[in-house]
Structures are given as structure tokens and as C-alpha cells.
Write a protein that holds these residues in place. Structure first.
Motif, mmCIF file in Angstrom:
data_model
loop_
_atom_site.group_PDB
_atom_site.id
_atom_site.type_symbol
_atom_site.label_atom_id
_atom_site.label_comp_id
_atom_site.label_asym_id
_atom_site.label_seq_id
_atom_site.Cartn_x
_atom_site.Cartn_y
_atom_site.Cartn_z
ATOM 1 N N LYS B 59 0.829 -1.211 0.000
ATOM 2 C CA LYS B 59 0.000 0.000 0.000
ATOM 3 C C LYS B 59 0.861 1.257 0.000
ATOM 4 C CE LYS B 59 -1.779 -1.029 3.991
ATOM 5 N NZ LYS B 59 -1.180 -2.283 4.449
ATOM 6 N N THR B 60 1.807 1.306 0.953
ATOM 7 C CA THR B 60 2.665 2.480 1.041
ATOM 8 C C THR B 60 3.472 2.655 -0.238
ATOM 9 O OG1 THR B 60 2.796 2.266 3.427
ATOM 10 C CG2 THR B 60 4.503 3.559 2.377
ATOM 11 N N THR B 61 3.943 1.543 -0.791
ATOM 12 C CA THR B 61 4.740 1.624 -2.018
ATOM 13 C C THR B 61 3.929 2.262 -3.147
ATOM 14 O OG1 THR B 61 5.855 -0.375 -1.293
ATOM 15 C CG2 THR B 61 6.184 0.280 -3.574
ATOM 16 N N PHE B 98 2.190 11.738 5.981
ATOM 17 C CA PHE B 98 3.011 10.543 6.183
ATOM 18 C C PHE B 98 2.525 9.703 7.344
ATOM 19 C CE2 PHE B 98 6.653 11.129 3.343
ATOM 20 C CZ PHE B 98 6.353 12.390 2.868
ATOM 21 N N GLN B 99 2.854 8.419 7.256
ATOM 22 C CA GLN B 99 2.492 7.464 8.305
ATOM 23 C C GLN B 99 3.007 7.935 9.665
ATOM 24 O OE1 GLN B 99 3.361 3.559 6.850
ATOM 25 N NE2 GLN B 99 2.181 2.516 8.389
ATOM 26 N N SER B 100 4.195 8.562 9.654
ATOM 27 C CA SER B 100 4.793 9.019 10.909
ATOM 28 C C SER B 100 4.612 10.524 11.106
ATOM 29 C CB SER B 100 6.278 8.695 10.887
ATOM 30 O OG SER B 100 6.848 9.239 9.713
ATOM 31 N N LEU B 174 -2.939 10.030 1.945
ATOM 32 C CA LEU B 174 -2.848 9.860 3.394
ATOM 33 C C LEU B 174 -2.429 8.435 3.709
ATOM 34 C CD1 LEU B 174 -5.878 11.501 2.813
ATOM 35 C CD2 LEU B 174 -5.182 12.241 5.072
ATOM 36 N N ASP B 175 -1.297 8.288 4.393
ATOM 37 C CA ASP B 175 -0.785 6.958 4.727
ATOM 38 C C ASP B 175 -1.124 6.645 6.171
ATOM 39 O OD1 ASP B 175 0.427 4.558 4.716
ATOM 40 O OD2 ASP B 175 2.414 5.270 4.165
ATOM 41 N N GLU B 176 -2.079 5.790 6.366
ATOM 42 C CA GLU B 176 -2.533 5.408 7.706
ATOM 43 C C GLU B 176 -2.685 6.639 8.578
ATOM 44 O OE1 GLU B 176 -1.814 1.866 9.105
ATOM 45 O OE2 GLU B 176 -1.190 1.014 7.211
HETATM 46 MG MG LIG Z 1 2.677 1.278 5.013
#
Ligand SMILES: [Mg+2]
Ligand SMILES: Nc1ncnc2c1ncn2[C@@H]1O[C@H](COP(=O)(O)OP(=O)(O)OP(=O)(O)O)[C@@H](O)[C@H]1O
Lengths: 280, 379
Positions: B59-61, B98-100, B174-176
Motif C-alpha cells: 500500500k505504502t509503495t 506521512f504514516q509518521s 494519506l498513509d494510515e
Molecule cells: Mg505502510
């Protein structure tokens, strides 16, 4: 049993510390010795300090050493940072492994080899292009930069690796061109590492005797060279006084560094406290 | 908003609608490892599209390829009709959360949010206004002088959202976005996110591994597994009409049994399984005798202590093996004669004390489901 062991530990620690610090304490005490002969106690006096303050060659050496240290630290920090960035952030390029190896080689190379090879370089350069005309400030500074930048590069590499690339990606994503990302995101975040690198390069340069001796020329004495050449003719009380002043200087620097670190720690704790209060 | 959805709300059904994002045969390999495998996808203007899948499914990729941080090994990505192959991240009409969160730790909240606008050389007073407005939208106007370290997790997440939104990108990735929040705050923020998306009207692509989040938020969902799309559709389609065992099991839970088609008509199918005969009231173009699977959702099974009035298909009997009390519902594990366990959920409408016909452990019970409830899966 515990008591015995802790008694043994206390003894070892005391002995170790004594071994480290008694010589320095002796040095300080002897710098106040009235007698001209170092090992003979002749009562308290500050006469060697006034001798020291009047001897011009000492002051010249101090100012030469400081100048070299500042110029060296500045250049080493800039070049070392760029080298670290190249190693960590430019991905794979041809000769990366070789470059990485060559970058850290000065850390393990015997100083006499570094010094000798640089001397050979300067002499042959002088013969081919007539520069450097005479050895002194310039040659010592160049020599110091070559090995200090390796230390800076190692510090910067470690920090960059620890930082990860996400913040740079975020900045790119928000429309910042790569150069802006470098100046606005990467460098500010590297600042603590660069300050540490600058200070390390500064001290390395002030410390260095071997390499400086190789590449210096007539009349250009750094402080370590001066001290060493005088000591060779026998212990001298005015050198003791000089050493005492250096010890004082280092102690003050360490205290300031500790204070700054303490305050940073305090600030981080305060930030966390504020964040936690909001959650509750 | 009631009534039939109009074409603009379901552009993917409209033959003439032009997709906003076109992903054509995109593959991404890391060395020999294939992270994203030959993916095709069209996303339309104004959608809130969810990429859903387990950890490490790519997914992130895929999102990073949309943002421009990874280049596809093969295939093509078009955004707004423009081929993105040679467009660097800082020139793409996208912004990413970002996820973070990736907030800049050396800048205040205000500076973080203003960063993107500064890069576009927006005049200073306009920056001030827009930053003020967006911080008001995410309710952080009192925190603008704080550094990110001085914020709680939820506040940081809102700063990250504000920072990505303030540039009014055509596409927000939007990543998580809600992974770091606790359940309560997450549910609340899900609705906020959907609201904000409606207000600003830009296209969102959201990555998540939380299926409830995907169901609540999205216009459409793509379910991913091992770098491939298993199924794409609206939340209802994915839940009610899964095409494969993977999707049926991944979205919600399902009792899946293997069987053989015994009768295949235009308007119904009969399947013989070890749950007995199953009758499904819609046709499937499969050969008789071919191997299929049937999935039945636990909440679509009725449970009763009384035997059914007449024998027929879609029935089974068993013993209550275990009961899990979940508050609003209970989950019953029913053991059939052949030792197969069937999950059944039922709402707890009556307080246990006053229950007269309460079902408890070791009770003999009868199961049944509607002809429209069972789902036939060919893979
Ligand atoms: Mg990910
Ligand atoms: N830079 C990389 N080099 C090598 N492999 C990678 C790289 N980035 C991702 N992968 C691999 O690709 C696969 C997909 O990764 P990805 O980050 O897209 O997963 P994800 O679906 O986002 O998972 P999660 O839900 O855990 O975030 C993983 O198996 C991962 O190990």
C-alpha cells in the motif's frame, strides 16, 4: 560479600582516578614553585606566570594554534558534512565503497605516516608549482583539515543515518526544491552534529603534535610544538604554568558543555510534560 | 442526499467520465522482490479512495509512487491527464500525509503549516491568512507557537493534515492517517476527515489496514494482497458481493465452506456442502459439478432453539460450543455434527437477566439463513 566487593570497587576507582589526576595536581602545584629547578620546592610564588606572560614566543604559539584550530574546524566541518551527505543521501554512486573507505582511513592511519606523506606532498608541490613557498600556518592547517574532516564525516554519517529521510521527503512533497530542502531541513537538523564536529576538529587540531611537527617550517611553532621543544631541554617551571592555564581552559569548556547539555535535557523533559498534559 | 445516487456521485459507473488518476499496469520491484504487481486503477475527481490490505502488501509503495518518491519499474501513472514519469515530487499536484506525520521538529506548528506555501512564493499576508484558516479548521489555532514535540499524538496528526491541506493540492495522499490514535479519537477523526474532504472537495487516497476505517470513510475501496488488487468497489459491493475467499474473509468475517454445484439456473444455484444443501437466489454462470465456495456472514444466520417448521435447504443444526459477549452483540460458536464450527452473531436486545429463551452453552440449536444471504465464490 557485597560490602567486600563494593570496597574493592571503591579502591579501584580511587586508584584509577588518582593515577589520572595526581600528576595534573602535581603539575599545578609545581607551577607555583618559587624555585627555578622544578623538582626542588622553594615556596609559593606566581613568578612563573609573570615570566610566561612576558614571553612573546609563547603568545605567538598560542595565537598560531588557535588560528589553525579555528580555520581547520570550520573547513573540516563544511567538507566533512558534505562528505557525510554524499555517503548517506546520494544513494549508490560509482566508487561509493572506495570513497567511504578512503574517508575513514585517516582515523586508523598512523600519524607519522600521515605527517610524512603530507610533507612529501608539500615539498614536491613546492618544486613543481612553487607553492607552498614556506611551510607554516597554511601547511599545518591543510594537514589538520585532511584528518579532522574524517572525524566530522563519521559524526555526520551517524546522525544522518539515525535521522531517516522522511522529513526531507515531506519537504520535497510540500514543493521545496532539493537545495531548499538541504538548507531548510537537513542542515538545521544536522546542526548539533556539526557543532560537535566543529568542537572535535578544534580540539584535535590544538592537540596535534606529530603531524604539525612534520609539516611545519622554521619559525612556525604551534603550542604543542613549543612545549615539546622546551621540555626536551629539561623541565621548566614556566611551562608548568602554561600547562596549568591550559587545564583551567579545558575545565571551563567542559563545564560549559555540560551546562548546555543539562539545559537541553531539561527542555526536552518540559516539552514532553506539556504534551502529556494535553492528552489528559 | 436521499434517493438514487446521481452519476456525479458514482463516476466510476459513467462510461464518459474522465478518471483523475490513471494507474496503468504499474509494477514496482525492489531487487527481485515484487512489492506492487501489475496494478491497474482509475480514481475519479472528488473520490475518497481507500487502499486496504494487510501489512507489507504494498500500500505504502503504491502511495509513494503517486507522490513521486519511488519510480515504477514498469507501467505508467497519469494524474489529471499528465504522465508523471519525469515529474519530481516537488512539482506534482499532490501532497502527502506521512504514516509518521514527518513534522519538522525545529519549526513551530505555524511554520510547519506555512512551509509549503512559502515554497510556492505566496505573499506573506496571504500565507498568514491561509495558515490561520486551516488551523481553525483543525481546531489548533491556540497551538500555533508550539513545537511538534510539545503536542500530543492527536494534535500532531491534525498539524500534519493541516500542512498537507493548506496547499489545496488536487490530490491528497494519506498513509494510515489515524493509526496512532486510540479507538475513540480515531472514530471521531474519521468523521472529521470525511467532513473536511466534503468541504474542500479534493480527491483523497487513503491507505489503511483497518477495514472498519475503510468502510466508514470511503467512496470506493481497493483490497490488496501481495502487491495485487483482489477487488475494487464501493464498501457495500465489497462487503455484500465479495469475489473471492480472500476478500470475504478480509472484510468482516465469514463462514466459508467448500462445495459442488448441483444445479445452476439463471435465477438460482444449488450447492452441496458439508453444511447441507445451500440454495442461492441468484444465478452464476458456472458449470454444474464445479468446485466453489460459499460464504455466509455470521450476522446473517438466524439462531433458534425451536426446530424449523419444514425441512429444506439453508438449514443446519448443532450445539453451542462457546459464546463471546461483545456488549452490543454476542458471538456464538456452533459445533455441527461433523465438528465444523459456524460463527453466528446476534444483537443483545434483551438484558440477560430477563431472558426467557436464552441460549446457553451445550444447547441444541437450529441454524438458518435467507436464500439471498449466502455468497457464491469462485476463487
Ligand atoms: Mg505502510
Ligand atoms: N525500499 C525498499 N526496499 C526493499 N523492500 C521494500 C522497500 N520498501 C518496501 N519494501 C517491501 O515491499 C513490501 C511492501 O511494502 P509497503 O511499505 O508498501 O507495505 P504496506 O502495505 O504499506 O505495509 P504496512 O501496512 O505495514 O505499512 C514489503 O514487503 C516491504 O518489505
Amino acid at each position: 560479600m557485597y560490602n567486600k566487593r563494593s570496597g574493592f570497587l571503591t579502591f579501584m576507582v580511587t586508584a584509577g582516578l588518582a593515577f589520572l589526576y595526581i600528576p595534573m595536581i602535581l603539575l599545578v602545584i609545581y607551577s607555583f614553585n618559587k624555585s627555578k629547578l622544578v623538582p626542588v620546592w622553594g615556596g609559593w610564588s606566581t613568578r612563573w606566570y609573570s615570566v610566561l606572560f612576558q614571553s612573546e614566543d609563547v603568545w605567538e604559539a598560542v595565537s598560531l594554534s588557535l588560528k589553525i584550530a579555528v580555520v581547520n574546524a570550520t573547513f573540516a566541518t563544511i567538507l566533512g558534512t558534505l562528505a557525510g551527505l554524499a555517503m548517506v543521501r546520494f544513494g549508490r554512486f560509482r566508487g561509493r565503497t572506495l570513497f567511504g573507505g578512503m574517508l575513514v582511513a585517516p582515523l586508523v592511519m598512523p600519524e607519522v605516516i600521515t605527517g610524512l606523506s603530507l610533507l612529501v606532498l608539500f615539498i614536491s608541490l613546492n618544486q613543481i608549482i612553487g607553492w607552498p613557498a614556506e611551510r607554516g600556518f597554511t601547511t599545518i592547517t591543510i594537514a589538520h583539515i585532511t584528518f579532522s574532516l574524517a572525524y566530522v564525516a563519521v559524526i555526520i554519517q551517524a546522525r544522518l543515518t539515525g535521522m531517516g529521510e522522511t522529513l526531507e521527503e515531506a519537504a520535497l512533497d510540500l514543493g521545496a526544491k532539493p537545495f531548499r530542502v538541504l538548507t531548510d531541513i537537513t542542515v538545521p537538523r544536522l546542526a548539533p552534529g556539526m557543532v560537535a564536529g566543529w568542537l572535535l576538529a578544534f580540539t584535535l587540531s590544538l592537540d596535534d603534535l606529530v603531524i604539525a611537527s612534520f609539516v611545519t617550517g622554521p619559525g612556525a611553532n604551534t603550542l604543542p610544538i613549543l612545549i615539546f621543544s622546551r621540555i626536551r631541554l629539561g623541565l621548566r617551571p614556566d611551562i608548568n604554568a602554561l600547562a596549568t592555564i591550559i587545564i583551567l581552559f579545558v575545565a571551563i569548556c567542559v563545564a560549559i558543555a555540560a551546562l548546555i547539555m543539562y539545559q537541553q535535557q531539561k527542555r526536552i523533559e518540559r516539552d514532553e510534560q506539556i504534551a502529556n498534559q494535553e492528552v489528559l | 442526499m436521499a434517493g438514487e445516487p446521481t452519476a456525479s456521485e458514482t463516476p466510476w459507473l459513467d462510461q464518459d467520465a474522465k478518471p483523475f488518476i490513471c494507474i496503468k499496469g504499474v509494477t514496482k520491484k525492489f531487487g527481485e522482490f515484487i512489492a506492487v504487481n501489475n496494478v491497474d486503477l482509475d480514481i475519479y475527481q472528488g473520490e475518497l479512495f481507500c487502499l486496504l490490505g494487510g501489512s507489507g502488501c504494498g500500500k505504502t509503495t503504491l502511495l509513494r509512487m503517486l507522490a513521486g518518491f519511488e519510480t515504477p519499474t514498469s507501467g505508467q501513472i497519469l494524474i489529471d491527464g499528465i504522465d508523471m514519469s519525469n515529474v519530481p515530487p516537488y512539482e506534482r499536484p499532490t501532497n502527502m500525509m506521512f504514516q509518521s506525520y514527518a513534522l519538522f521538529p525545529h519549526m513551530t506548528v505555524e511554520k510547519n503549516v506555512a512551509f509549503g506555501l512559502k515554497q510556492d512564493k505566496v505573499p506573506n499576508d496571504e500565507i498568514t491568512d491561509r495558515v490561520h484558516d486551516i488551523l481553525k479548521l483543525v481546531e489548533l489555532q491556540d497551538f500555533k507557537k508550539r513545537k511538534p514535540q510539545q503536542l500530543s499524538g492527536g494534535q500532531r496528526q491534525r498539524v500534519a493534515l493541516a500542512r498537507a491541506l493548506v496547499k489545496e493540492p488536487k490530490l491528497l495522499l494519506l498513509d494510515e492517517p489515524l493509526a496512532a490514535l486510540d479507538k475513540k479519537l480515531r472514530e471521531q477523526t474519521q468523521f472529521e476527515l470525511a467532513n473536511i474532504q466534503e468541504q474542500v472537495g479534493i480527491t483523497f487516497v487513503v491507505v489503511t489496514h483497518d477495514q472498519e476505517e475503510a468502510m466508514t470513510l470511503s467512496s470506493r475501496i481497493a483490497v490488496m494482497d501481495k502487491g495485487q488488487f483482489m477487488q475494487t468497489g464501493t464498501p457495500t459491493e465489497i462487503y455484500e458481493f465479495p469475489e473471492s475467499r480472500f476478500v470475504a474473509d478480509f472484510i468482516g468475517s465469514a463462514n466459508i465452506v467448500e462445495g459442488k454445484i448441483t444445479e445452476d439456473n439463471a435465477d438460482h444455484v444449488r450447492v452441496s456442502t458439508d453444511l447441507g444443501e445451500i440454495y442461492i437466489d441468484h444465478g452464476q454462470s458456472t458449470k454444474e459439478g464445479s468446485r466453489v465456495w460459499v460464504a455466509i456472514r455470521p450476522e446473517k444466520v438466524h439462531l433458534s432453539k425451536k426446530p424449523p417448521s419444514k425441512k429444506g435447504p439453508n438449514q443446519a443444526e448443532g450445539m453451542v460450543d462457546d459464546i463471546g459477549y461483545l456488549g452490543n452483540t454476542s458471538i456464538y460458536k456452533i459445533r455441527l455434527k461433523n465438528d465444523r464450527i459456524i460463527d453466528v452473531t446476534a444483537p443483545n436486545q434483551i438484558r440477560p437477566k430477563s431472558r426467557t429463551h436464552q441460549i446457553t452453552w451445550e444447547d441444541k440449536v437450529y441454524l438458518g439463513w435467507d436464500a439471498s444471504s449466502a455468497m457464491l465464490l469462485k476463487k
